[in-house]
Write a protein that holds these residues in place. Structure first.
Motif, short mmCIF file in Angstrom:
data_model
loop_
_atom_site.label_atom_id
_atom_site.label_comp_id
_atom_site.label_asym_id
_atom_site.label_seq_id
_atom_site.Cartn_x
_atom_site.Cartn_y
_atom_site.Cartn_z
N HIS A 1 11.42 20.83 -14.20
CA HIS A 1 10.41 21.36 -13.29
C HIS A 1 9.13 21.73 -14.07
O HIS A 1 8.02 21.40 -13.62
N ALA A 2 9.29 22.40 -15.21
CA ALA A 2 8.12 22.80 -16.00
C ALA A 2 7.38 21.58 -16.54
O ALA A 2 6.14 21.52 -16.47
N VAL A 3 8.12 20.62 -17.07
CA VAL A 3 7.46 19.42 -17.60
C VAL A 3 6.81 18.64 -16.47
O VAL A 3 5.73 18.07 -16.65
N GLY A 4 7.42 18.60 -15.31
CA GLY A 4 6.83 17.91 -14.16
C GLY A 4 5.50 18.51 -13.77
O GLY A 4 4.53 17.80 -13.49
N ARG A 5 5.43 19.84 -13.75
CA ARG A 5 4.16 20.51 -13.44
C ARG A 5 3.10 20.19 -14.48
O ARG A 5 1.94 19.94 -14.17
N ILE A 6 3.49 20.19 -15.76
CA ILE A 6 2.54 19.90 -16.83
C ILE A 6 2.05 18.46 -16.72
O ILE A 6 0.85 18.19 -16.88
N LEU A 7 2.98 17.53 -16.46
CA LEU A 7 2.57 16.13 -16.35
C LEU A 7 1.60 15.92 -15.19
O LEU A 7 0.63 15.18 -15.32
N LYS A 8 1.89 16.55 -14.06
CA LYS A 8 0.99 16.40 -12.91
C LYS A 8 -0.38 16.99 -13.21
O LYS A 8 -1.40 16.44 -12.81
N THR A 9 -0.41 18.10 -13.93
CA THR A 9 -1.67 18.75 -14.25
C THR A 9 -2.48 17.94 -15.25
O THR A 9 -3.70 17.82 -15.11
N GLU A 10 -1.82 17.37 -16.23
CA GLU A 10 -2.51 16.69 -17.32
C GLU A 10 -2.56 15.17 -17.14
O GLU A 10 -2.70 14.44 -18.11
N ARG A 11 -2.45 14.68 -15.94
CA ARG A 11 -2.45 13.24 -15.70
C ARG A 11 -3.75 12.59 -16.17
O ARG A 11 -3.76 11.49 -16.72
N GLY A 12 -4.87 13.26 -15.98
CA GLY A 12 -6.16 12.73 -16.40
C GLY A 12 -6.25 12.53 -17.90
O GLY A 12 -6.90 11.60 -18.37
N MET A 13 -5.58 13.39 -18.65
CA MET A 13 -5.59 13.26 -20.10
C MET A 13 -4.90 11.96 -20.53
O MET A 13 -5.35 11.30 -21.47
N PHE A 14 -3.84 11.59 -19.84
CA PHE A 14 -3.14 10.36 -20.19
C PHE A 14 -3.98 9.13 -19.91
O PHE A 14 -3.91 8.14 -20.64
N SER A 15 -4.77 9.16 -18.86
CA SER A 15 -5.57 7.98 -18.50
C SER A 15 -6.71 7.74 -19.49
O SER A 15 -7.23 6.64 -19.57
N LYS A 16 -7.10 8.75 -20.26
CA LYS A 16 -8.18 8.61 -21.23
C LYS A 16 -7.72 7.94 -22.52
O LYS A 16 -8.53 7.48 -23.30
#
Length: 79
Positions: free
Chosen positions: A44-59
């Protein structure tokens, strides 16, 4: 009279052994459920972090593939 005493003693010891065995099984189940709960909290915690930081991955180059892989590993719902 001695036979009754020995029968009672053996019955009491047998019940004690069964009680210890059942407690051991319950302890194993408790530990397994506790680990499952910890993993769910982690997911659950990692899922929230991934959803929040999705823009960072696209860069980052290859970030979209990494994001998809991490979502699969941590069972994140893509909404």
């Amino acid at each position: 009279m001695l036979w009754i005493y020995l029968l009672n003693l053996s019955l009491t010891l047998g019940m004690f052994v069964v009680l210890i065995f059942r407690a051991w099984i319950e302890l194993k189940n408790y530990r397994m459920m506790w680990k499952e709960l910890e993993w769910r909290q982690t997911y659950h915690a990692v899922g929230r972090i991934l959803k929040t930081e999705r823009g960072m991955f696209s860069k980052v180059e290859g970030g979209d593939e990494l994001y998809q892989l991490l979502c699969e590993i941590f069972k994140v719902n893509k909404e």
